[in-house]
Design an enzyme around this catalytic site. Structure first.
Site, PDB file in Angstrom:
ATOM      1  CG  HIS A   1      -1.859   1.168   1.272  1.00 15.12           C
ATOM      2  ND1 HIS A   1      -3.191   1.007   1.603  1.00 15.12           N
ATOM      3  CD2 HIS A   1      -1.696   2.485   1.043  1.00 15.12           C
ATOM      4  CE1 HIS A   1      -3.793   2.184   1.557  1.00 15.12           C
ATOM      5  NE2 HIS A   1      -2.902   3.101   1.225  1.00 15.12           N
TER       6      HIS A   1
ATOM      7  CG  HIS B   1      -0.715   7.121  -1.053  1.00 15.35           C
ATOM      8  ND1 HIS B   1      -1.940   7.300  -1.668  1.00 15.35           N
ATOM      9  CD2 HIS B   1      -0.967   6.432   0.090  1.00 15.35           C
ATOM     10  CE1 HIS B   1      -2.884   6.747  -0.923  1.00 15.35           C
ATOM     11  NE2 HIS B   1      -2.319   6.213   0.152  1.00 15.35           N
TER      12      HIS B   1
ATOM     13  CE  LYS C   1      -7.757   2.147  -0.463  1.00 15.83           C
ATOM     14  NZ  LYS C   1      -6.678   3.091  -0.209  1.00 15.83           N
TER      15      LYS C   1
ATOM     16  CG  HIS D   1      -9.873   4.643   3.452  1.00 14.37           C
ATOM     17  ND1 HIS D   1      -8.659   5.286   3.529  1.00 14.37           N
ATOM     18  CD2 HIS D   1     -10.599   5.120   4.492  1.00 14.37           C
ATOM     19  CE1 HIS D   1      -8.661   6.107   4.564  1.00 14.37           C
ATOM     20  NE2 HIS D   1      -9.830   6.023   5.170  1.00 14.37           N
TER      21      HIS D   1
ATOM     22  CG  HIS E   1      -4.872   2.459   5.945  1.00 11.25           C
ATOM     23  ND1 HIS E   1      -6.223   2.427   6.172  1.00 11.25           N
ATOM     24  CD2 HIS E   1      -4.712   3.131   4.789  1.00 11.25           C
ATOM     25  CE1 HIS E   1      -6.845   3.057   5.192  1.00 11.25           C
ATOM     26  NE2 HIS E   1      -5.947   3.485   4.340  1.00 11.25           N
TER      27      HIS E   1
ATOM     28  CG  ASP F   1      -1.588   4.961   3.931  1.00 17.03           C
ATOM     29  OD1 ASP F   1      -1.674   5.275   2.739  1.00 17.03           O
ATOM     30  OD2 ASP F   1      -2.353   5.408   4.805  1.00 17.03           O
TER      31      ASP F   1
HETATM   32  O1  DOR Z   1      -3.207   9.447   5.683  1.00 14.85           O
HETATM   33  C1  DOR Z   1      -3.576   9.132   4.573  1.00 14.85           C
HETATM   34  N1  DOR Z   1      -3.041   9.690   3.464  1.00 14.85           N
HETATM   35  N2  DOR Z   1      -4.532   8.229   4.463  1.00 14.85           N
HETATM   36  C2  DOR Z   1      -5.084   7.925   3.285  1.00 14.85           C
HETATM   37  O2  DOR Z   1      -5.974   7.122   3.256  1.00 14.85           O
HETATM   38  C3  DOR Z   1      -4.678   8.639   2.062  1.00 14.85           C
HETATM   39  C4  DOR Z   1      -3.329   9.167   2.187  1.00 14.85           C
HETATM   40  C5  DOR Z   1      -2.982  10.163   1.106  1.00 14.85           C
HETATM   41  O3  DOR Z   1      -3.245   9.901  -0.066  1.00 14.85           O
HETATM   42  O4  DOR Z   1      -2.415  11.196   1.438  1.00 14.85           O
HETATM   43 ZN    ZN Z   2      -3.311   5.098   1.523  1.00  8.86          ZN
END
Ligand code: DOR
Ligand code: ZN
Length: 371
Positions: A36, A38, A122, A159, A197, A270
């Site tokens: 997971h 980003h 997702k 989520h 998460h 995450d």
């Molecule tokens: O803290 C987070 N940041 N939780 C999420 O679900 C998304 C993520 C983000 O994309 O910044």
């Molecule tokens: Zn995330």
């Protein structure tokens, strides 16, 4: 236990184990996967992708760009943009995902999965977190997509928070389990689901008791922080993420799950970079950037739990198995230094700084000979 001699032998054995644990200074494991992650796009992608690719072999890449990654064509184009930055890290494979909307086309999802373009879909409840405005409001509208995914074994990453404003933010995961996840599992029982998460003991218990096609990712930061870290003695935006960190008893449940060796629990960092200017604001973004020091942090937690021998399962084996991916064939080595290892406070991007997670403890483990 009867008589004195066996007790003596047990004591000796325990001392040997403890001595061995104390002296482990090197650990070689299969190359980890981040299930997971980003990576963002543009200048942010360029600045952060190497922090993951340096240590990890594969990552499940989240689709919450603006606009989101919703079609197979979007996923292909995004994968190409990621690969453009990986000339020094050719071993690293970004595994793409689609963002589920109420208009997602089941046949596009199936074709993308069968072509190996995507590895998961997702589900963001609309409004749950960063860039989730296109998420799902009416779960009946995505039922046919979920059934098509179940038929081909494509996992749904969830989520797990309700967005109902009347539900307290600290209860949103537990309420999601009752209101959404339990009915969803009953409606599409063959679907592989990952509670992303997980942050509560309720979530850990649910996943542990759910059976074979249910799993959870656990982040690095939720193993370190509870809600006091965010709010006590001043508000600390760099510890703010979603789902928000909960009470200490929940953090302890997460540590117990991660270090238990149970195959339903695996690493999804995450890691979610935001510019400091966007976090240090009157309405700061959710997300913690952990990619650079995640493996050092994890080795620290597993060592503290006398569970270093279970680290590889958590970082490199359980997740791949759940996703039906082959286990990594190459390996990394973590070494324990005599003095604390230091990491930069932030990563520099073309648009500003991104603070790197400060776990609050001295770290001695680091990845050796990283690419
Ligand atoms: O803290 C987070 N940041 N939780 C999420 O679900 C998304 C993520 C983000 O994309 O910044
Ligand atoms: Zn995330």
């Amino acid at each position: 236990m009867q008589g004195g001699a066996p007790e003596t032998r047990d004591t000796d054995l325990m001392e040997q184990i403890m001595t061995a644990a104390d002296t482990i200074t090197s650990l070689t494991i299969r190359r980890p996967d981040d299930l997971h992650l980003h990576l963002r796009d543009g200048a942010m992608l360029a600045a952060v992708v190497a922090d993951t690719a340096r240590h990890f072999g594969r990552a499940i890449v989240m689709p919450n760009l603006v606009p989101p990654v919703v079609t197979a064509a979007d996923a292909c184009a995004y994968r190409d943009r990621i690969l453009d930055h990986l000339s020094d890290h050719k071993h690293f494979q970004p595994l793409m995902t689609l963002y589920l909307t109420e208009t997602t086309d089941a046949s596009d999802v199936v074709a993308a999965a069968e072509a190996g373009i995507i590895h998961a879909v997702k589900l963001y409840p609309a409004g749950a977190t960063t860039n989730s405005a296109s998420g799902v409001r009416d779960f009946d509208k995505v039922r046919s997509v979920l059934e098509a995914m179940a038929a081909i074994g494509l996992p749904l990453c969830v989520h797990g928070e309700v967005t109902d404003p009347s539900v307290d933010i600290f209860d949103r995961e537990a309420v999601f389990i009752d209101r959404v996840l339990t009915p969803l599992r009953a409606a599409v029982p063959g679907l592989k689901v990952i509670l992303e998460h997980v942050t509560t003991a309720d979530g850990v218990d649910f996943v542990r008791d759910a059976g074979g096609n249910m799993a959870a990712t656990i982040t690095t930061h939720h193993l370190f922080i509870n809600r006091n870290h965010i709010l006590a003695g001043g508000i600390r935006p760099h510890y703010y993420c979603l789902p928000v960190a909960k009470r200490e008893r929940h953090r302890l449940a997460l540590v117990a799950a991660a270090t238990s060796g149970a195959p339903q629990f695996f690493l999804g960092t995450d890691s979610a970079p935001h510019l400091d200017t966007d976090k240090q604001s009157a309405c700061g973004c959710a997300g913690i950037y952990t990619a650079p020091n995640t493996l050092s942090c994890l080795a620290h937690v597993f060592e503290a739990e006398s569970a270093l021998h279970l680290l590889e399962g958590f970082t490199s084996v359980h997740g791949a198995a759940f996703y039906g991916l082959p286990p990594a064939q190459d390996r990394i080595t973590l070494v324990k230094r005599d003095a604390p290892v230091t990491f930069p406070a932030s990563r520099t991007t073309a648009h500003g700084e991104v603070t790197i997670f400060d776990c609050g403890e001295e770290l001695y483990w680091e990845v050796e000979a990283s690419l």
